[in-house]
Scaffold this motif. Sequence first.
Motif, short mmCIF file in Angstrom:
data_model
loop_
_atom_site.label_atom_id
_atom_site.label_comp_id
_atom_site.label_asym_id
_atom_site.label_seq_id
_atom_site.Cartn_x
_atom_site.Cartn_y
_atom_site.Cartn_z
N ASN A 1 0.81 -1.22 0.00
CA ASN A 1 0.00 0.00 0.00
C ASN A 1 0.84 1.27 0.00
OD1 ASN A 1 -3.04 -0.60 0.37
ND2 ASN A 1 -2.07 -2.03 1.79
N LEU A 2 2.16 1.11 0.05
CA LEU A 2 3.03 2.29 0.08
C LEU A 2 3.22 2.84 -1.32
CD1 LEU A 2 4.67 4.00 2.08
CD2 LEU A 2 6.66 2.59 1.50
N ASN A 3 3.05 4.14 -1.45
CA ASN A 3 3.14 4.79 -2.75
C ASN A 3 4.08 5.99 -2.65
OD1 ASN A 3 2.23 5.29 -5.52
ND2 ASN A 3 1.20 7.09 -4.68
N ARG A 4 4.89 6.17 -3.69
CA ARG A 4 5.74 7.37 -3.73
C ARG A 4 5.06 8.44 -4.56
NH1 ARG A 4 11.09 8.92 -3.02
NH2 ARG A 4 11.86 6.83 -2.60
N ASN A 5 4.86 9.60 -3.96
CA ASN A 5 4.24 10.74 -4.63
C ASN A 5 5.28 11.85 -4.71
OD1 ASN A 5 2.63 12.72 -5.67
ND2 ASN A 5 1.16 12.76 -3.98
N GLY A 6 5.94 11.93 -5.87
CA GLY A 6 7.05 12.87 -6.00
C GLY A 6 8.22 12.39 -5.15
N ASN A 7 8.66 13.24 -4.22
CA ASN A 7 9.77 12.87 -3.34
C ASN A 7 9.30 12.30 -2.01
OD1 ASN A 7 11.78 13.72 -5.16
ND2 ASN A 7 11.49 15.86 -4.52
N ALA A 8 7.99 12.21 -1.82
CA ALA A 8 7.45 11.77 -0.53
C ALA A 8 6.70 10.46 -0.68
CB ALA A 8 6.54 12.85 0.04
N PHE A 9 6.58 9.75 0.44
CA PHE A 9 5.79 8.53 0.47
C PHE A 9 4.40 8.84 1.03
CE2 PHE A 9 10.10 6.70 0.62
CZ PHE A 9 9.98 5.73 -0.37
N GLU A 10 3.45 7.96 0.72
CA GLU A 10 2.09 8.05 1.26
C GLU A 10 1.46 6.68 1.18
OE1 GLU A 10 0.06 10.81 -1.30
OE2 GLU A 10 -0.06 9.38 -2.96
N TRP A 11 0.39 6.47 1.94
CA TRP A 11 -0.38 5.24 1.83
C TRP A 11 -1.40 5.37 0.72
CZ3 TRP A 11 2.09 1.60 3.99
CH2 TRP A 11 2.67 1.72 5.25
N LYS A 12 -1.56 4.32 -0.07
CA LYS A 12 -2.61 4.31 -1.09
C LYS A 12 -3.99 4.29 -0.47
CE LYS A 12 0.14 1.80 -4.55
NZ LYS A 12 0.27 0.53 -5.32
N LEU A 13 -4.13 3.50 0.61
CA LEU A 13 -5.45 3.40 1.22
C LEU A 13 -5.68 4.53 2.21
CD1 LEU A 13 -5.16 2.22 4.33
CD2 LEU A 13 -4.99 0.04 3.18
N ASN A 14 -6.94 4.79 2.47
CA ASN A 14 -7.35 5.88 3.35
C ASN A 14 -7.47 5.34 4.78
OD1 ASN A 14 -8.49 8.07 4.61
ND2 ASN A 14 -10.14 8.35 3.13
N ALA A 15 -6.34 5.24 5.45
CA ALA A 15 -6.31 4.62 6.77
C ALA A 15 -7.16 5.38 7.78
CB ALA A 15 -4.87 4.52 7.26
N LEU A 16 -7.21 6.70 7.67
CA LEU A 16 -7.97 7.50 8.64
C LEU A 16 -9.47 7.24 8.53
CD1 LEU A 16 -7.73 9.56 10.89
CD2 LEU A 16 -7.88 11.38 9.17
N SER A 17 -9.99 7.19 7.31
CA SER A 17 -11.42 6.91 7.13
C SER A 17 -11.76 5.50 7.57
CB SER A 17 -11.82 7.11 5.67
OG SER A 17 -13.19 6.78 5.47
N ILE A 18 -10.88 4.55 7.25
CA ILE A 18 -11.12 3.17 7.67
C ILE A 18 -11.16 3.09 9.20
CG2 ILE A 18 -10.15 0.84 7.70
CD1 ILE A 18 -9.08 1.42 4.86
N LYS A 19 -10.26 3.78 9.88
CA LYS A 19 -10.25 3.77 11.34
C LYS A 19 -11.53 4.40 11.89
CE LYS A 19 -7.47 5.04 15.38
NZ LYS A 19 -7.35 3.67 15.90
N ASP A 20 -11.96 5.51 11.30
CA ASP A 20 -13.16 6.20 11.76
C ASP A 20 -14.42 5.35 11.60
OD1 ASP A 20 -11.72 8.42 12.49
OD2 ASP A 20 -12.17 9.56 10.68
N ASN A 21 -14.40 4.44 10.61
CA ASN A 21 -15.57 3.62 10.30
C ASN A 21 -15.33 2.13 10.59
OD1 ASN A 21 -17.47 5.61 8.76
ND2 ASN A 21 -15.45 5.94 7.86
#
Length: 254
Positions: A160-180
């Motif tokens: 699920n790890l994605n590189r966006n330019g020079n930074a990394f990010e998660w592909k999945l929306n972990a915050l929304s999944i946690k909230d729900n």
Amino acid sequence: MKLFYREFGNGKPFIIIHGLFGMSDNWVAIAKQIAEKGFRVILPDLRNHGQSLHSSVFDYPSMVNDLLDLFNSLCINKALICGHSMGGKVAMNFAIAHPDRVEKLIVADMGVKEYAVHNNDILDAMLSVDFTAVSSRKEVEEKIEEFVKSYSVRQLLMKNLNRNGNAFEWKLNALSIKDNFKNIFLRVETEKPFNKPVLFIHGELSDYVLDSDFEDIKKIFPSAVLEAVPNAGHWIHADNPEFFIESILDFSLA
């Protein structure tokens, strides 16, 4: 919501729905083998997963509607549907809501019951990563290893790890999944049983589906059959792919 999807082969539509923290990419090898048998195999990324859009809404009704939109956009009148884990509950809820759009249903290592909330450690691991303070995949994995000791689970998360330019990010929306999060574990409910053929295929070494669950399953899916995959845990398609593919093809082609 328009879902990202991958497609292989031609013939009768066959939809495979991934589980929590997964994505369509995890099922490509199996999809290609099923496509060789004359199926048009479609692998969607569920909302908040993979390359599909993120949303603050994350529950089974919304995911069922997303799947219905995908059917309509691809001009699929009826399909075989296979769902693993959370994807199995999406598939079950879709079959109940739209029985005319489902030819046969395959549920992989998931029952109809309400499950105790678990895997909080995985979400905590993902949300603990400060992407402004890491510069490599190795550093990200070392951070989540503090929470997740299982190597195989870490590899699933690292997909699920994605590189966006020079930074990394998660592909999945972990915050929304946690909230729900509690929505994922809810029981499958209906007043009208789904009477078409259903295969509940589960890992012999998994505790997600027990023989004692079958009576409850039959109340909603009267035509259901239960099959165990030997030497397999929850990730049955990875633990014993040959047996898994043979079983679902035998069921699908019958």
